[in-house]
Scaffold this motif. Structure first.
Motif, PDB file in Angstrom:
ATOM      1  N   SER A  31       0.816  -1.211   0.000  1.00 21.68           N
ATOM      2  CA  SER A  31       0.000   0.000   0.000  1.00 21.68           C
ATOM      3  C   SER A  31       0.850   1.262   0.000  1.00 21.68           C
ATOM      4  CB  SER A  31      -0.928   0.001   1.218  1.00 21.68           C
ATOM      5  OG  SER A  31      -0.191  -0.075   2.407  1.00 21.68           O
ATOM      6  N   GLU A  32       0.140   2.374  -0.234  1.00 23.12           N
ATOM      7  CA  GLU A  32       0.790   3.674  -0.161  1.00 23.12           C
ATOM      8  C   GLU A  32       1.275   3.884   1.269  1.00 23.12           C
ATOM      9  OE1 GLU A  32      -2.709   5.885  -1.106  1.00 23.12           O
ATOM     10  OE2 GLU A  32      -2.321   5.841  -3.253  1.00 23.12           O
ATOM     11  N   GLU A  33       2.352   4.606   1.422  1.00 25.06           N
ATOM     12  CA  GLU A  33       2.876   4.857   2.764  1.00 25.06           C
ATOM     13  C   GLU A  33       1.896   5.676   3.605  1.00 25.06           C
ATOM     14  OE1 GLU A  33       5.661   3.635   4.230  1.00 25.06           O
ATOM     15  OE2 GLU A  33       5.876   2.438   2.406  1.00 25.06           O
ATOM     16  N   HIS A  34       1.327   6.694   3.013  1.00 26.46           N
ATOM     17  CA  HIS A  34       0.429   7.581   3.743  1.00 26.46           C
ATOM     18  C   HIS A  34      -0.738   7.942   2.840  1.00 26.46           C
ATOM     19  CE1 HIS A  34       3.447   8.101   6.843  1.00 26.46           C
ATOM     20  NE2 HIS A  34       4.330   8.341   5.892  1.00 26.46           N
ATOM     21  N   GLN A  35      -1.852   8.235   3.459  1.00 24.93           N
ATOM     22  CA  GLN A  35      -3.023   8.709   2.741  1.00 24.93           C
ATOM     23  C   GLN A  35      -3.138  10.190   3.061  1.00 24.93           C
ATOM     24  OE1 GLN A  35      -6.287   9.948   2.934  1.00 24.93           O
ATOM     25  NE2 GLN A  35      -6.566   9.370   0.804  1.00 24.93           N
ATOM     26  N   PRO A  36      -3.351  11.043   2.045  1.00 19.34           N
ATOM     27  CA  PRO A  36      -3.387  12.489   2.299  1.00 19.34           C
ATOM     28  C   PRO A  36      -4.333  12.911   3.426  1.00 19.34           C
ATOM     29  CG  PRO A  36      -3.396  12.061  -0.054  1.00 19.34           C
ATOM     30  CD  PRO A  36      -3.502  10.724   0.630  1.00 19.34           C
ATOM     31  N   ALA A  37      -5.475  12.260   3.562  1.00 23.21           N
ATOM     32  CA  ALA A  37      -6.419  12.624   4.617  1.00 23.21           C
ATOM     33  C   ALA A  37      -5.992  12.070   5.975  1.00 23.21           C
ATOM     34  CB  ALA A  37      -7.820  12.116   4.270  1.00 23.21           C
ATOM     35  N   GLY A  38      -4.999  11.164   5.972  1.00 23.44           N
ATOM     36  CA  GLY A  38      -4.484  10.638   7.212  1.00 23.44           C
ATOM     37  C   GLY A  38      -5.207   9.413   7.749  1.00 23.44           C
ATOM     38  N   TYR A  39      -6.172   8.875   7.004  1.00 17.70           N
ATOM     39  CA  TYR A  39      -6.922   7.709   7.470  1.00 17.70           C
ATOM     40  C   TYR A  39      -6.330   6.435   6.904  1.00 17.70           C
ATOM     41  CZ  TYR A  39     -10.318  11.268   8.716  1.00 17.70           C
ATOM     42  OH  TYR A  39     -10.921  12.370   9.241  1.00 17.70           O
ATOM     43  N   ASP A  40      -5.934   5.523   7.789  1.00 22.78           N
ATOM     44  CA  ASP A  40      -5.364   4.247   7.373  1.00 22.78           C
ATOM     45  C   ASP A  40      -6.332   3.486   6.457  1.00 22.78           C
ATOM     46  OD1 ASP A  40      -3.371   1.940   7.788  1.00 22.78           O
ATOM     47  OD2 ASP A  40      -5.284   1.054   8.388  1.00 22.78           O
ATOM     48  N   PHE A  41      -7.605   3.507   6.779  1.00 25.26           N
ATOM     49  CA  PHE A  41      -8.628   2.791   6.025  1.00 25.26           C
ATOM     50  C   PHE A  41      -8.623   3.184   4.544  1.00 25.26           C
ATOM     51  CE2 PHE A  41     -12.906   2.129   4.414  1.00 25.26           C
ATOM     52  CZ  PHE A  41     -13.250   0.888   4.931  1.00 25.26           C
ATOM     53  N   ASP A  42      -8.276   4.423   4.248  1.00 21.99           N
ATOM     54  CA  ASP A  42      -8.362   4.964   2.890  1.00 21.99           C
ATOM     55  C   ASP A  42      -7.090   4.823   2.064  1.00 21.99           C
ATOM     56  OD1 ASP A  42     -11.006   5.773   3.309  1.00 21.99           O
ATOM     57  OD2 ASP A  42     -10.356   7.665   4.200  1.00 21.99           O
ATOM     58  N   ARG A  43      -6.058   4.198   2.618  1.00 22.38           N
ATOM     59  CA  ARG A  43      -4.822   4.026   1.843  1.00 22.38           C
ATOM     60  C   ARG A  43      -5.053   3.054   0.705  1.00 22.38           C
ATOM     61  NH1 ARG A  43      -0.056   1.917   4.538  1.00 22.38           N
ATOM     62  NH2 ARG A  43      -1.455   0.818   5.927  1.00 22.38           N
ATOM     63  N   GLY A  44      -4.608   3.438  -0.502  1.00 23.78           N
ATOM     64  CA  GLY A  44      -4.688   2.555  -1.657  1.00 23.78           C
ATOM     65  C   GLY A  44      -3.399   1.775  -1.817  1.00 23.78           C
ATOM     66  N   ILE A  45      -3.300   1.024  -2.901  1.00 25.77           N
ATOM     67  CA  ILE A  45      -2.065   0.278  -3.158  1.00 25.77           C
ATOM     68  C   ILE A  45      -1.188   1.069  -4.118  1.00 25.77           C
ATOM     69  CG2 ILE A  45      -3.063  -1.966  -2.594  1.00 25.77           C
ATOM     70  CD1 ILE A  45      -3.330  -2.557  -5.557  1.00 25.77           C
ATOM     71  N   ASN A  46       0.108   0.821  -4.039  1.00 23.11           N
ATOM     72  CA  ASN A  46       1.049   1.539  -4.904  1.00 23.11           C
ATOM     73  C   ASN A  46       1.289   0.752  -6.196  1.00 23.11           C
ATOM     74  OD1 ASN A  46       2.977  -0.470  -4.313  1.00 23.11           O
ATOM     75  ND2 ASN A  46       3.962   0.762  -2.716  1.00 23.11           N
ATOM     76  N   ALA A  47       2.169   1.242  -7.049  1.00 21.86           N
ATOM     77  CA  ALA A  47       2.409   0.614  -8.355  1.00 21.86           C
ATOM     78  C   ALA A  47       2.928  -0.816  -8.201  1.00 21.86           C
ATOM     79  CB  ALA A  47       3.395   1.453  -9.165  1.00 21.86           C
ATOM     80  N   LYS A  48       3.827  -1.038  -7.271  1.00 16.51           N
ATOM     81  CA  LYS A  48       4.336  -2.390  -7.024  1.00 16.51           C
ATOM     82  C   LYS A  48       3.201  -3.295  -6.540  1.00 16.51           C
ATOM     83  CE  LYS A  48       8.255  -4.564  -4.651  1.00 16.51           C
ATOM     84  NZ  LYS A  48       9.395  -4.293  -3.769  1.00 16.51           N
ATOM     85  N   GLY A  49       2.341  -2.750  -5.712  1.00 22.48           N
ATOM     86  CA  GLY A  49       1.190  -3.490  -5.221  1.00 22.48           C
ATOM     87  C   GLY A  49       0.240  -3.884  -6.334  1.00 22.48           C
ATOM     88  N   ARG A  50       0.021  -2.988  -7.291  1.00 22.93           N
ATOM     89  CA  ARG A  50      -0.858  -3.311  -8.431  1.00 22.93           C
ATOM     90  C   ARG A  50      -0.277  -4.457  -9.246  1.00 22.93           C
ATOM     91  NH1 ARG A  50      -1.743   2.109  -7.766  1.00 22.93           N
ATOM     92  NH2 ARG A  50      -0.099   2.831  -9.130  1.00 22.93           N
ATOM     93  N   ARG A  51       1.040  -4.431  -9.460  1.00 20.20           N
ATOM     94  CA  ARG A  51       1.689  -5.533 -10.199  1.00 20.20           C
ATOM     95  C   ARG A  51       1.587  -6.842  -9.434  1.00 20.20           C
ATOM     96  NH1 ARG A  51       6.509  -2.788 -10.048  1.00 20.20           N
ATOM     97  NH2 ARG A  51       7.621  -4.754  -9.910  1.00 20.20           N
ATOM     98  N   ALA A  52       1.763  -6.776  -8.120  1.00 19.58           N
ATOM     99  CA  ALA A  52       1.677  -7.981  -7.286  1.00 19.58           C
ATOM    100  C   ALA A  52       0.253  -8.541  -7.270  1.00 19.58           C
ATOM    101  CB  ALA A  52       2.143  -7.671  -5.870  1.00 19.58           C
ATOM    102  N   ALA A  53      -0.746  -7.668  -7.160  1.00 20.90           N
ATOM    103  CA  ALA A  53      -2.139  -8.123  -7.147  1.00 20.90           C
ATOM    104  C   ALA A  53      -2.496  -8.816  -8.463  1.00 20.90           C
ATOM    105  CB  ALA A  53      -3.074  -6.939  -6.894  1.00 20.90           C
ATOM    106  N   GLU A  54      -2.009  -8.274  -9.568  1.00 27.35           N
ATOM    107  CA  GLU A  54      -2.276  -8.893 -10.869  1.00 27.35           C
ATOM    108  C   GLU A  54      -1.586 -10.255 -10.979  1.00 27.35           C
ATOM    109  OE1 GLU A  54      -1.964  -8.023 -15.652  1.00 27.35           O
ATOM    110  OE2 GLU A  54      -1.334  -6.466 -14.250  1.00 27.35           O
TER     111      GLU A  54
END
Length: 183
Positions: A12-35
């Motif tokens: 996942s992304e290191e931080h979410q701009p709003a500061g909520y852990d629940f709202d963190r998305g995945i990063n580019a490496k994460g997208r490749r891993a999920a696929e």
């Protein structure tokens, strides 16, 4: 027999701009891993009857990408359960125990340490499972495991022993998805 697939959300992304852990998305490496993990599950693992997933953004993004990669092997029945957000092993058991006996295989997509603890709680620590030993070291983001239980109803999962029959980490599918190496 009941079969439980455990998929940890991708990196996942290191931080979410709003500061909520629940709202963190995945990063580019994460997208490749999920696929990559979705392709593996869709081609190498027997299909699952249902998906249970945390509603957290990083879990949902991981799941959507993995399902696309699974293609026709993807389960159709999908349930989001708020109790799976950062769930403990006990909470995971509670959610599963409510399913009854109709469905034989569940893909659960959620977070650590709950997923790792679920493996360690159900697979005996008797030296007979080298895969369990790997999980005890680390259950990294994007990791996927399959547990088999000799039970006929999910309500009997509490304290049930399982066999760990599959463990796949993103780096097992693509070395570039592994941990960064220091020079």
């Amino acid at each position: 027999m009941k079969r439980l697939g455990l998929l940890r959300h991708a990196k996942s992304e290191e931080h979410q701009p709003a500061g909520y852990d629940f709202d963190r998305g995945i990063n580019a490496k994460g997208r490749r891993a999920a696929e990559a993990m979705g392709r593996f599950i869709g081609t190498k693992v027997a299909p699952f009857d249902r998906i249970l997933a945390s509603p957290a953004v990083r879990v949902q993004e991981t799941l959507n990408i993995a399902l696309d990669a699974m293609g026709k092997a993807a389960p159709i029945h999908r349930v989001e359960d708020r109790r799976l957000y950062l769930a403990t092993s006990d909470s995971i058991e509670e959610v599963l125990s409510e399913l009854g006996g109709e469905e034989d295989s569940i893909l659960l997509v959620a977070h650590n340490p709950g997923l790792e603890d679920a493996v360690l709680d159900h697979v005996p620590d008797d030296g007979s499972s080298p895969l369990r030993d790997l999980v005890a070291v680390k259950y990294p983001t994007g990791a996927f495991a399959v547990l088999e239980f000799d039970i006929d109803d999910w309500s009997k999962i509490e304290g049930a022993k399982a066999r760990l029959v599959e463990l796949k980490r993103p780096r097992d599918l693509d070395p570039t998805l592994g941990p960064e190496m220091a020079n």
